[in-house]
Design an enzyme around this catalytic site. Sequence first.
Site, PDB file in Angstrom:
ATOM      1  CG  HIS A  61      -1.725  -1.052   1.551  1.00  0.00           C
ATOM      2  ND1 HIS A  61      -1.338  -2.181   2.213  1.00  0.00           N
ATOM      3  CD2 HIS A  61      -3.044  -1.226   1.275  1.00  0.00           C
ATOM      4  CE1 HIS A  61      -2.356  -3.006   2.328  1.00  0.00           C
ATOM      5  NE2 HIS A  61      -3.405  -2.462   1.770  1.00  0.00           N
ATOM      6  CG  MET A  95      -1.158  -6.186  -6.219  1.00  0.00           C
ATOM      7  SD  MET A  95      -1.227  -5.574  -4.510  1.00  0.00           S
ATOM      8  CE  MET A  95      -1.819  -7.036  -3.649  1.00  0.00           C
ATOM      9  CD  GLU A 188      -8.269  -8.611  -0.846  1.00  0.00           C
ATOM     10  OE1 GLU A 188      -7.328  -7.948  -1.332  1.00  0.00           O
ATOM     11  OE2 GLU A 188      -8.196  -9.191   0.243  1.00  0.00           O
ATOM     12  CE  LYS A 190     -12.063  -9.071   5.928  1.00  0.00           C
ATOM     13  NZ  LYS A 190     -10.942  -8.414   6.631  1.00  0.00           N
ATOM     14  CD  GLU A 224      -7.467 -12.363   2.505  1.00  0.00           C
ATOM     15  OE1 GLU A 224      -6.987 -11.314   2.022  1.00  0.00           O
ATOM     16  OE2 GLU A 224      -7.660 -12.526   3.723  1.00  0.00           O
ATOM     17  CG  HIS A 227     -11.415 -11.781   2.550  1.00  0.00           C
ATOM     18  ND1 HIS A 227     -10.978 -10.746   1.782  1.00  0.00           N
ATOM     19  CD2 HIS A 227     -10.676 -11.732   3.690  1.00  0.00           C
ATOM     20  CE1 HIS A 227     -10.013 -10.084   2.422  1.00  0.00           C
ATOM     21  NE2 HIS A 227      -9.814 -10.690   3.576  1.00  0.00           N
ATOM     22  CG  ASP A 252      -4.795 -11.299  -1.344  1.00  0.00           C
ATOM     23  OD1 ASP A 252      -3.873 -11.176  -2.170  1.00  0.00           O
ATOM     24  OD2 ASP A 252      -5.334 -10.339  -0.768  1.00  0.00           O
ATOM     25  CG  ASP A 262      -9.469 -11.369   7.590  1.00  0.00           C
ATOM     26  OD1 ASP A 262      -9.255 -12.509   7.147  1.00  0.00           O
ATOM     27  OD2 ASP A 262      -9.044 -10.339   7.042  1.00  0.00           O
ATOM     28  CG  ASP A 264      -5.591 -11.937   7.172  1.00  0.00           C
ATOM     29  OD1 ASP A 264      -6.348 -12.394   6.293  1.00  0.00           O
ATOM     30  OD2 ASP A 264      -5.561 -10.733   7.476  1.00  0.00           O
ATOM     31  CG  ASP A 294      -3.561 -10.212   2.440  1.00  0.00           C
ATOM     32  OD1 ASP A 294      -2.750  -9.689   3.228  1.00  0.00           O
ATOM     33  OD2 ASP A 294      -4.679  -9.743   2.205  1.00  0.00           O
TER      34      ASP A 294
END
Length: 390
Positions: A61, A95, A188, A190, A224, A227, A252, A262, A264, A294
């Site tokens: 980001h 990305m 993306e 979610k 992802e 998600h 992801d 979430d 991850d 991710d």
Amino acid sequence: MPQAPASGALTPRPEHRFTFGLWTVGNIGRDPFGGPVRAPIPARRIVEQLAKLGAYGVNLHDNDLIPRDATAAERDDIVRDFKAALADTGMKVPMATTNLFGDPVFRDGAFTSNDARVRAFALQKTMRAIDLGVELGAKTYVFWGGREGTDTAAAKDPRDAIKWFREAINYLCEYVRAQKYELEFALEPKPNEPRGDIFLPTIGHALAFIYTLDHPDMVGVNPEVAHDTMAGLEFSHGVGQAIEAGKLFHIDLNAQKPGRFDQDLRFGSEDIKAAFFLVKLLEDSGYSGMLHFDSHAYRTEDEAGVWDFAAGSMRTYLILKEKVARFNADAEIQELVGALRKRAGGEALKFSAAAAGLKERTFDLHAMRAQGYGYEKLDQLTMEIILGAR
Ligand code: GLT
Ligand code: MN
Ligand code: MN
């Protein structure tokens, strides 16, 4: 007897296209109930360490690299140092994305905020972040709308929100075209978190939205694992639909237990069977995009644990890839699969007025009702591959 995989097959290398976000290995272990447990790792060390572990690249980001309040001169210094780290290691930035969720200004969303000034500011921030991504070589630009949603349905008419979302993506497509950037967008989905309910909650919602855009060819999805699993969905079905539509631009990878926040988690660390079939789908389909992890290390870990997490993510993918090859080469399994294919037939059911014979055809319903499909055996053989008994 099962044979060990060929030497080196489980060693990650750049040609495997594994990537991590600066925010993933850089996760400092903050959660809603506790502050950071790890010191931030400088971007250069992240790049060097990931390169050493065999990754292809690193994603970011805007604000993972450049603090929100940096001056133009500070920005340029940071970017120069980061580019030097990339050049020294051969790492790529395939990305990039925008942080449209951290700043309090986005508390009611970015592209779908009820405040028109916030929506305009979100576009400005995104255009600048796109410039940064392109400068670093990114070819895919992700939109994760973490704050695009509501906590109460009283806040927004969802029809307005979707129109604003469309307006924003159309605007940014035109920006990319005007700049002559070689960049694709990936939405993306979610279902929730951090908002109570998020717009474009599933792969299907995102796909349907894409076809309403001015340049649908420029936009795909970045699904992802966590998600879809949070929503209780079978991830490989959504991914399969995206691949079939030519819309899987990025993915992801991580792991997640259903019915939780979430998480991850490290890829393959939960629901190993689903992870196996996901790898099978990606490999069998010839997906050639990035395999982005991710996810982040458990909050219990120190920096050594972070690198264990990163190495483990890639190794598990390669282990599963090897299991997929074993599945595809297993004579007994392939006999069952071949019989199923034969039964599925090659002819497509396509209506034509001239060939309206289907209405008159006689079916042997007795036999069709009585037949079994043999999935118990196929599943057991698959499990034996996964469990290492075949
Ligand atoms: C954030 C989120 C992820 C998104 C990232 C991209 S940021 O970590 O949880 O799912 O992919 O914006
Ligand atoms: Mn997630
Ligand atoms: Mn993600």
